[in-house]
Write an enzyme that holds these catalytic residues in place. Structure first.
Site, PDB file in Angstrom:
ATOM      1  N   HIS A   1      -7.533  -5.805   0.373  1.00 27.62           N
ATOM      2  CA  HIS A   1      -6.394  -5.077   0.557  1.00 27.62           C
ATOM      3  C   HIS A   1      -5.540  -5.271   1.727  1.00 27.62           C
ATOM      4  O   HIS A   1      -6.209  -5.126   2.769  1.00 27.62           O
ATOM      5  CB  HIS A   1      -6.892  -3.647   0.473  1.00 27.62           C
ATOM      6  CG  HIS A   1      -5.772  -2.673   0.552  1.00 27.62           C
ATOM      7  ND1 HIS A   1      -5.045  -2.383  -0.647  1.00 27.62           N
ATOM      8  CD2 HIS A   1      -5.437  -1.895   1.461  1.00 27.62           C
ATOM      9  CE1 HIS A   1      -4.028  -1.424  -0.283  1.00 27.62           C
ATOM     10  NE2 HIS A   1      -4.170  -1.092   0.998  1.00 27.62           N
TER      11      HIS A   1
ATOM     12  N   SER B   1       0.880  -1.407   0.070  1.00 31.19           N
ATOM     13  CA  SER B   1      -0.067  -0.014  -0.116  1.00 31.19           C
ATOM     14  C   SER B   1       0.772   1.366  -0.064  1.00 31.19           C
ATOM     15  O   SER B   1       1.654   1.581  -0.811  1.00 31.19           O
ATOM     16  CB  SER B   1      -0.764  -0.248   1.050  1.00 31.19           C
ATOM     17  OG  SER B   1      -2.049   0.714   0.911  1.00 31.19           O
TER      18      SER B   1
HETATM   19  C1  GTR Z   1      -5.416   4.604   1.372  1.00 32.96           C
HETATM   20  C2  GTR Z   1      -4.865   5.284   0.530  1.00 32.96           C
HETATM   21  C3  GTR Z   1      -4.007   4.328  -0.524  1.00 32.96           C
HETATM   22  C4  GTR Z   1      -3.264   3.326   0.198  1.00 32.96           C
HETATM   23  C5  GTR Z   1      -3.763   2.762   1.618  1.00 32.96           C
HETATM   24  C6  GTR Z   1      -2.825   2.146   2.495  1.00 32.96           C
HETATM   25  O1  GTR Z   1      -6.381   5.116   2.109  1.00 32.96           O
HETATM   26  O2  GTR Z   1      -5.880   6.153  -0.097  1.00 32.96           O
HETATM   27  O3  GTR Z   1      -3.419   5.117  -1.337  1.00 32.96           O
HETATM   28  O4  GTR Z   1      -1.971   3.923   0.397  1.00 32.96           O
HETATM   29  O5  GTR Z   1      -4.461   3.985   2.276  1.00 32.96           O
HETATM   30  O6  GTR Z   1      -1.554   2.869   2.475  1.00 32.96           O
HETATM   31  O7  GTR Z   1      -3.167   1.396   3.228  1.00 32.96           O
END
Ligand code: GTR
Length: 412
Positions: free
Chosen positions: A392, A251
């Site tokens: 995610h 991420s």
């Molecule tokens: C989210 C962000 C993403 C990603 C994510 C993370 O909120 O919008 O770009 O980086 O966080 O790092 O878990």
């Protein structure tokens, strides 16, 4: 006069991007048919209008040119000033993880005159290894103690103490059993992840040492720079094969791993786990998070110039396939998850596909096809890609692919 100039500029921008009306950057589209046609910048097109002819021209001219465009417009300047870091081994055991691992905990002091500026590194290495070992290096979110339920992991004041809470993301045993080591540190040691983090992190505390003002780079830049400082340490560690250090991140830390890989050629393999916008995903593809949304929610991650593209993504002089191309010819793994539309899996895939053009200058094939693979079916050559089922996250499936890929690429 100024007005006329502005009108001409806008006209030229629109002309350069014929297919493009700018998309509604304040909304995160998740419907494929709504994606607005876009034209990507050609990584091989040089400033003089000629195309790069071979890998030498790429390395000597075009790569530095594109790199500085990313510095200027996206991540900020990557400081190259040498610092006098020093290392303290704080703990070591050859009996970690029921005897399969050597655990070493090292504090990297980044400033001679201020012992509050440090990175706490945790490493597990296969205890049985003969000779130097290849390693995965990745920053963690919640402190070293969170990556494994191991009471011997030292805790520092930046850590949110919850032993083992992130252990599903760090399958240390599997990594060790496959002959690799794991090296990690918490990104908060470098800079705390909020809009005021720069005030107490390296961007402020090392500004004189590094000869860079805090606003000249962003948090992602700072974290990536921290990875390079861990690499400096690894080069001095007798147990580490410094030619086999894979930098990995998830991420926002996937964005960080990519920028670290682009900035520091010592990382010989780069892994982006669901890095999304500002990472592997194409900015011009209107799907999931947008440049505007990321800058709005995380104003501290990128350099200020990036915000000038909030509502003008087609005006960005680069796109993220060119960031991936900066990794060439080193092995690169880009991973997505089907349940993570916010990161735009297809945009991540296409970016990997387009980076392949630069890999081919080196006689290397990239992902090999412009068609997205089926779920849970990794594909590719020098660039690998998968989209797995699930949300995610970082899973054992992801790690199994990274381990396989590193073994293949490094002929282990
Ligand atoms: C989210 C962000 C993403 C990603 C994510 C993370 O909120 O919008 O770009 O980086 O966080 O790092 O878990």
């Amino acid at each position: 006069m100024k007005k006329l100039f502005a009108i001409i500029t806008i006209f030229l921008v629109i002309k350069a991007n014929p297919a493009s009306a700018q998309f509604p950057s304040d909304s995160a589209n998740q419907i494929e048919s709504k994606v607005i046609p876009y034209t990507l910048p050609d990584p091989l097109m040089m400033q003089n209008g000629k195309r790069v002819k071979d890998s030498i021209e790429w390395m000597k001219r075009q790569r530095p040119y594109l790199y500085q465009l990313f510095e200027k417009n996206v991540y900020g300047r990557f400081p190259r000033q040498k610092i006098n870091a020093y290392y303290q081994i704080r703990e070591e055991s050859k009996h970690a993880l029921n005897g399969i691992a050597l655990r070493r905990q090292v504090r990297i002091y980044l400033k001679q005159s201020d012992t509050s500026v440090y990175i706490d590194v945790l490493m597990y290495l296969p205890v049985e290894a003969k000779g130097k070992v290849p390693v995965f290096l990745g920053l963690n979110f919640n402190g070293n103690a969170a990556i494994q339920n191991d009471p011997e992991i030292l805790i520092n004041s930046n850590d949110k103490v919850s032993r083992g809470a992130s252990s599903s993301r760090w399958p240390v045993k599997t990594i060790i059993e496959n002959g690799f080591g794991l090296v990690t540190a918490c990104y908060n040691d470098i800079e705390i992840d909020n809009k005021d983090g720069w005030k107490t992190g390296v961007r402020t505390k090392l500004q004189d040492d590094l000869k860079i003002k805090p606003e000249e780079w962003g948090a992602i830049g700072a974290w990536a720079w921290g990875l390079s400082r861990i690499m400096d340490y690894l080069e001095t560690d007798k147990n580490i094969d410094q030619n086999k250090v894979a930098v990995m991140g998830h991420s926002r830390l996937g964005k960080t791993a990519l920028w670290a890989g682009a900035s520091d050629l010592r990382f010989s393999l780069v892994i982006s786990n669901e890095s999304g916008e500002g990472g592997a995903a194409l900015a011009r593809r209107w799907f999931g998070e947008t440049v505007y949304l990321i800058n709005k929610n995380f104003p501290h991650w990128f350099v200020n110039a990036y915000k000038s593209y909030n509502h003008n993504v087609f005006g960005l002089p680069v796109d993220q396939h060119e960031l991936l191309a900066l990794i060439a010819p080193r092995p690169l793994y880009v991973a997505s998850a089907a349940g993570d539309l916010w990161s735009d899996p297809k945009g991540e895939f296409l970016s990997a596909w387009h980076a392949g053009e630069v890999y081919s200058l080196f006689g290397k094939e990239g992902v090999g096809t412009d068609e997205m693979p089926a779920l849970d079916h990794p594909i590719g050559h020098r660039i690998n890609y998968h989209i797995r089922t699930g949300k995610h996250d970082v899973t054992l499936f992801d790690w199994q692919q990274y381990i396989r890929f590193a073994k293949e690429q490094w002929k282990l």
